[in-house]
Design a protein around this motif. Structure first.
Motif, PDB file in Angstrom:
ATOM      1  N   TYR A  70      -8.132   4.072   5.643  1.00 17.22           N
ATOM      2  CA  TYR A  70      -6.971   4.761   5.074  1.00 17.22           C
ATOM      3  C   TYR A  70      -6.362   5.760   6.062  1.00 17.22           C
ATOM      4  O   TYR A  70      -5.177   6.027   6.021  1.00 17.22           O
ATOM      5  CB  TYR A  70      -7.336   5.441   3.753  1.00 17.22           C
ATOM      6  CG  TYR A  70      -7.223   4.468   2.600  1.00 17.22           C
ATOM      7  CD1 TYR A  70      -6.006   3.839   2.334  1.00 17.22           C
ATOM      8  CD2 TYR A  70      -8.310   4.146   1.801  1.00 17.22           C
ATOM      9  CE1 TYR A  70      -5.882   2.922   1.309  1.00 17.22           C
ATOM     10  CE2 TYR A  70      -8.188   3.225   0.772  1.00 17.22           C
ATOM     11  CZ  TYR A  70      -6.970   2.625   0.529  1.00 17.22           C
ATOM     12  OH  TYR A  70      -6.839   1.714  -0.489  1.00 17.22           O
ATOM     13  N   TYR A  91      -6.721  -0.387   9.260  1.00 18.10           N
ATOM     14  CA  TYR A  91      -6.495  -1.086   7.984  1.00 18.10           C
ATOM     15  C   TYR A  91      -5.841  -2.440   8.251  1.00 18.10           C
ATOM     16  O   TYR A  91      -6.276  -3.474   7.717  1.00 18.10           O
ATOM     17  CB  TYR A  91      -5.577  -0.241   7.087  1.00 18.10           C
ATOM     18  CG  TYR A  91      -5.279  -0.871   5.738  1.00 18.10           C
ATOM     19  CD1 TYR A  91      -5.971  -0.484   4.600  1.00 18.10           C
ATOM     20  CD2 TYR A  91      -4.298  -1.857   5.606  1.00 18.10           C
ATOM     21  CE1 TYR A  91      -5.704  -1.059   3.367  1.00 18.10           C
ATOM     22  CE2 TYR A  91      -4.023  -2.435   4.378  1.00 18.10           C
ATOM     23  CZ  TYR A  91      -4.729  -2.039   3.264  1.00 18.10           C
ATOM     24  OH  TYR A  91      -4.459  -2.624   2.043  1.00 18.10           O
ATOM     25  N   ARG A 138       0.178 -13.054   2.452  1.00 14.30           N
ATOM     26  CA  ARG A 138       1.244 -12.267   1.817  1.00 14.30           C
ATOM     27  C   ARG A 138       2.181 -13.135   0.974  1.00 14.30           C
ATOM     28  O   ARG A 138       2.957 -12.614   0.188  1.00 14.30           O
ATOM     29  CB  ARG A 138       2.035 -11.499   2.878  1.00 14.30           C
ATOM     30  CG  ARG A 138       1.191 -10.486   3.647  1.00 14.30           C
ATOM     31  CD  ARG A 138       0.745  -9.358   2.767  1.00 14.30           C
ATOM     32  NE  ARG A 138      -0.151  -8.397   3.416  1.00 14.30           N
ATOM     33  CZ  ARG A 138      -0.795  -7.447   2.768  1.00 14.30           C
ATOM     34  NH1 ARG A 138      -0.681  -7.320   1.467  1.00 14.30           N
ATOM     35  NH2 ARG A 138      -1.596  -6.617   3.411  1.00 14.30           N
ATOM     36  N   CYS A 178       1.988   0.160  -3.052  1.00 16.26           N
ATOM     37  CA  CYS A 178       2.506  -0.525  -1.850  1.00 16.26           C
ATOM     38  C   CYS A 178       1.804  -0.120  -0.569  1.00 16.26           C
ATOM     39  O   CYS A 178       2.004  -0.753   0.465  1.00 16.26           O
ATOM     40  CB  CYS A 178       4.008  -0.279  -1.729  1.00 16.26           C
ATOM     41  SG  CYS A 178       4.427   1.471  -1.481  1.00 16.26           S
ATOM     42  N   GLY A 179       1.001   0.955  -0.612  1.00 15.21           N
ATOM     43  CA  GLY A 179       0.335   1.397   0.614  1.00 15.21           C
ATOM     44  C   GLY A 179       1.368   1.727   1.682  1.00 15.21           C
ATOM     45  O   GLY A 179       2.402   2.344   1.407  1.00 15.21           O
ATOM     46  N   GLN A 184       2.567  -2.950   3.629  1.00 15.61           N
ATOM     47  CA  GLN A 184       2.035  -4.201   4.184  1.00 15.61           C
ATOM     48  C   GLN A 184       2.621  -5.431   3.505  1.00 15.61           C
ATOM     49  O   GLN A 184       2.866  -6.442   4.182  1.00 15.61           O
ATOM     50  CB  GLN A 184       0.500  -4.220   4.064  1.00 15.61           C
ATOM     51  CG  GLN A 184      -0.207  -3.295   5.036  1.00 15.61           C
ATOM     52  CD  GLN A 184      -0.395  -1.891   4.487  1.00 15.61           C
ATOM     53  OE1 GLN A 184       0.136  -1.510   3.449  1.00 15.61           O
ATOM     54  NE2 GLN A 184      -1.151  -1.076   5.222  1.00 15.61           N
ATOM     55  N   LEU A 211       5.966   1.671  -4.819  1.00 14.12           N
ATOM     56  CA  LEU A 211       5.380   2.842  -5.507  1.00 14.12           C
ATOM     57  C   LEU A 211       3.951   3.013  -5.038  1.00 14.12           C
ATOM     58  O   LEU A 211       3.196   2.034  -4.950  1.00 14.12           O
ATOM     59  CB  LEU A 211       5.420   2.631  -7.032  1.00 14.12           C
ATOM     60  CG  LEU A 211       4.794   3.744  -7.890  1.00 14.12           C
ATOM     61  CD1 LEU A 211       5.564   3.884  -9.207  1.00 14.12           C
ATOM     62  CD2 LEU A 211       3.312   3.508  -8.168  1.00 14.12           C
ATOM     63  N   ALA A 267       0.630   6.274  -4.957  1.00  9.33           N
ATOM     64  CA  ALA A 267       0.232   7.646  -5.300  1.00  9.33           C
ATOM     65  C   ALA A 267       0.011   8.485  -4.047  1.00  9.33           C
ATOM     66  O   ALA A 267      -0.082   9.711  -4.140  1.00  9.33           O
ATOM     67  CB  ALA A 267      -1.046   7.607  -6.129  1.00  9.33           C
ATOM     68  N   SER A 278       0.586   7.473   2.679  1.00 10.74           N
ATOM     69  CA  SER A 278       0.915   6.046   2.819  1.00 10.74           C
ATOM     70  C   SER A 278       2.413   5.823   2.699  1.00 10.74           C
ATOM     71  O   SER A 278       2.996   5.009   3.426  1.00 10.74           O
ATOM     72  CB  SER A 278       0.208   5.221   1.736  1.00 10.74           C
ATOM     73  OG  SER A 278      -1.175   5.290   1.918  1.00 10.74           O
ATOM     74  N   ALA A 324       4.167   8.113  -7.196  1.00 11.56           N
ATOM     75  CA  ALA A 324       3.758   8.236  -8.609  1.00 11.56           C
ATOM     76  C   ALA A 324       2.445   7.497  -8.818  1.00 11.56           C
ATOM     77  O   ALA A 324       2.026   6.690  -7.972  1.00 11.56           O
ATOM     78  CB  ALA A 324       4.833   7.644  -9.522  1.00 11.56           C
ATOM     79  N   PHE A 325       1.838   7.755  -9.970  1.00 12.86           N
ATOM     80  CA  PHE A 325       0.661   6.983 -10.362  1.00 12.86           C
ATOM     81  C   PHE A 325       1.110   5.729 -11.093  1.00 12.86           C
ATOM     82  O   PHE A 325       2.029   5.790 -11.923  1.00 12.86           O
ATOM     83  CB  PHE A 325      -0.263   7.817 -11.258  1.00 12.86           C
ATOM     84  CG  PHE A 325      -0.981   8.895 -10.510  1.00 12.86           C
ATOM     85  CD1 PHE A 325      -1.980   8.573  -9.601  1.00 12.86           C
ATOM     86  CD2 PHE A 325      -0.646  10.231 -10.692  1.00 12.86           C
ATOM     87  CE1 PHE A 325      -2.637   9.557  -8.879  1.00 12.86           C
ATOM     88  CE2 PHE A 325      -1.299  11.225  -9.980  1.00 12.86           C
ATOM     89  CZ  PHE A 325      -2.300  10.891  -9.070  1.00 12.86           C
ATOM     90  N   GLU A 330      -0.264   4.279 -13.377  1.00 14.79           N
ATOM     91  CA  GLU A 330      -0.528   4.322 -14.823  1.00 14.79           C
ATOM     92  C   GLU A 330       0.472   5.210 -15.558  1.00 14.79           C
ATOM     93  O   GLU A 330       0.388   5.364 -16.768  1.00 14.79           O
ATOM     94  CB  GLU A 330      -1.972   4.758 -15.104  1.00 14.79           C
ATOM     95  CG  GLU A 330      -2.405   6.072 -14.508  1.00 14.79           C
ATOM     96  CD  GLU A 330      -2.984   5.932 -13.100  1.00 14.79           C
ATOM     97  OE1 GLU A 330      -2.425   5.179 -12.288  1.00 14.79           O
ATOM     98  OE2 GLU A 330      -3.997   6.608 -12.830  1.00 14.79           O
ATOM     99  N   VAL A 355      -3.987  -6.470  -3.590  1.00 13.54           N
ATOM    100  CA  VAL A 355      -5.275  -5.814  -3.322  1.00 13.54           C
ATOM    101  C   VAL A 355      -5.299  -4.318  -3.669  1.00 13.54           C
ATOM    102  O   VAL A 355      -5.731  -3.502  -2.863  1.00 13.54           O
ATOM    103  CB  VAL A 355      -5.760  -6.065  -1.871  1.00 13.54           C
ATOM    104  CG1 VAL A 355      -6.217  -7.498  -1.719  1.00 13.54           C
ATOM    105  CG2 VAL A 355      -4.693  -5.734  -0.825  1.00 13.54           C
ATOM    106  N   ALA A 356      -4.875  -4.001  -4.881  1.00  9.76           N
ATOM    107  CA  ALA A 356      -4.891  -2.602  -5.324  1.00  9.76           C
ATOM    108  C   ALA A 356      -5.608  -2.437  -6.664  1.00  9.76           C
ATOM    109  O   ALA A 356      -6.253  -1.407  -6.885  1.00  9.76           O
ATOM    110  CB  ALA A 356      -3.465  -2.072  -5.429  1.00  9.76           C
ATOM    111  N   GLU A 373      -9.084  -0.976  -7.140  1.00 10.66           N
ATOM    112  CA  GLU A 373      -9.373   0.453  -6.934  1.00 10.66           C
ATOM    113  C   GLU A 373      -9.324   1.238  -8.231  1.00 10.66           C
ATOM    114  O   GLU A 373      -9.529   2.446  -8.232  1.00 10.66           O
ATOM    115  CB  GLU A 373      -8.360   1.041  -5.940  1.00 10.66           C
ATOM    116  CG  GLU A 373      -8.410   0.361  -4.587  1.00 10.66           C
ATOM    117  CD  GLU A 373      -7.928   1.233  -3.449  1.00 10.66           C
ATOM    118  OE1 GLU A 373      -7.271   2.239  -3.718  1.00 10.66           O
ATOM    119  OE2 GLU A 373      -8.218   0.883  -2.299  1.00 10.66           O
ATOM    120  N   MET A 374      -9.026   0.573  -9.339  1.00  8.76           N
ATOM    121  CA  MET A 374      -8.797   1.282 -10.594  1.00  8.76           C
ATOM    122  C   MET A 374     -10.035   1.279 -11.485  1.00  8.76           C
ATOM    123  O   MET A 374     -10.731   0.272 -11.603  1.00  8.76           O
ATOM    124  CB  MET A 374      -7.634   0.635 -11.361  1.00  8.76           C
ATOM    125  CG  MET A 374      -6.385   0.419 -10.521  1.00  8.76           C
ATOM    126  SD  MET A 374      -5.782   1.940  -9.742  1.00  8.76           S
ATOM    127  CE  MET A 374      -4.647   1.275  -8.520  1.00  8.76           C
TER     128      MET A 374
END
Ligand SMILES: C[S@@+](CC[C@H](N)C(=O)[O-])C[C@H]1O[C@@H](n2cnc3c(N)ncnc32)[C@H](O)[C@@H]1O
Length: 207
Positions: free
Chosen positions: A10, A16, A34, A54-55, A58, A73, A75, A79, A95-96, A98, A114-115, A118-119
């Protein structure tokens, strides 16, 4: 779990990106990786696309080639700062996932790569609900993420990757019935398409 390599991935974008490229060899390289979640979607220059989590852009860099209305978007302000430099053709929102600051029924496509692994489980359910809310009726949520390998040869690679780079939530995702969660929220869900010996899944779910 995870190691210092997670922090490095990160902190240093080159690290990364190279790890991603290496992992993407399992499906024939990064360009193909992708495209996996974008297959069978109808996208033109006016399609409203949200690249969720979106990091550093990528996947966003591939989405802006298809539409002029792409929002990324994430958090992480760090990034997003990189994403703005890497892919200036998109707009960005910090933003988050959620708790998205968007009106209902706004997007034609919500894409996330690939996100979700992480939740936390509760967070994942909230995010799926939020994605449903911000999609237009008939809009599509398309995602690519880890899946339990169906080919035992891929178990070793996935296990090493998760041990080095991921946290408990990634292991949890392997046990999660994502299509079931999506269907419970109201989505019409396709059967996951599996890649890389079953270690990656693509799901497309329609509102
Ligand atoms: C592994 S990266 C994926 C980046 C990119 N989508 C890709 O395909 O390489 C996961 C991203 O999710 C973001 N993220 C994690 N939890 C989030 C949340 N609750 N809301 C928004 N973004 C979040 C992180 O900041 C990180 O940029």
């Amino acid at each position: 779990m995870a190691t210092i390599l997670r922090d490095w991935s990160y902190r240093y974008q080159w690290f990364y990106d190279n790890i991603s490229r290496l992992a993407a060899l399992s499906v024939g390289g990064e360009a193909r990786f992708r495209q996996l979640a974008l297959q069978r979607l109808t996208i033109d220059s006016d399609t409203q696309i949200l690249d969720l989590c979106c990091g550093s852009g990528q996947a966003t860099q591939f989405l802006v080639k298809l539409s002029q209305n792409v929002i990324g978007l994430d958090a992480s302000p760090f990034s997003l700062q990189r994403a703005r430099q890497n892919v200036p053709l998109a707009s960005y929102v910090e933003a988050f996932a959620e708790e998205m600051p968007f009106a209902d029924n706004l997007f034609d496509v919500v894409h996330t790569s690939v996100a979700l692994h992480e939740m936390q489980p509760q967070q994942l359910r909230k995010i799926i609900y939020e994605v449903y809310r911000v999609l237009k009726p008939g809009g599509v949520f398309t995602l690519v993420d880890f899946h339990t390998p169906t080919n035992p040869i891929f178990w070793l690679g996935v296990s090493v990757f998760l041990l080095l780079f991921e946290t408990q939530t990634a292991w949890e995702l392997l046990k999660t019935d994502l299509p079931g969660l999506l269907a419970k929220t109201g989505f019409k869900v396709s059967k996951p398409t599996l890649y890389a010996g079953g270690s990656l899944q693509v799901i497309q779910a329609k509102k």
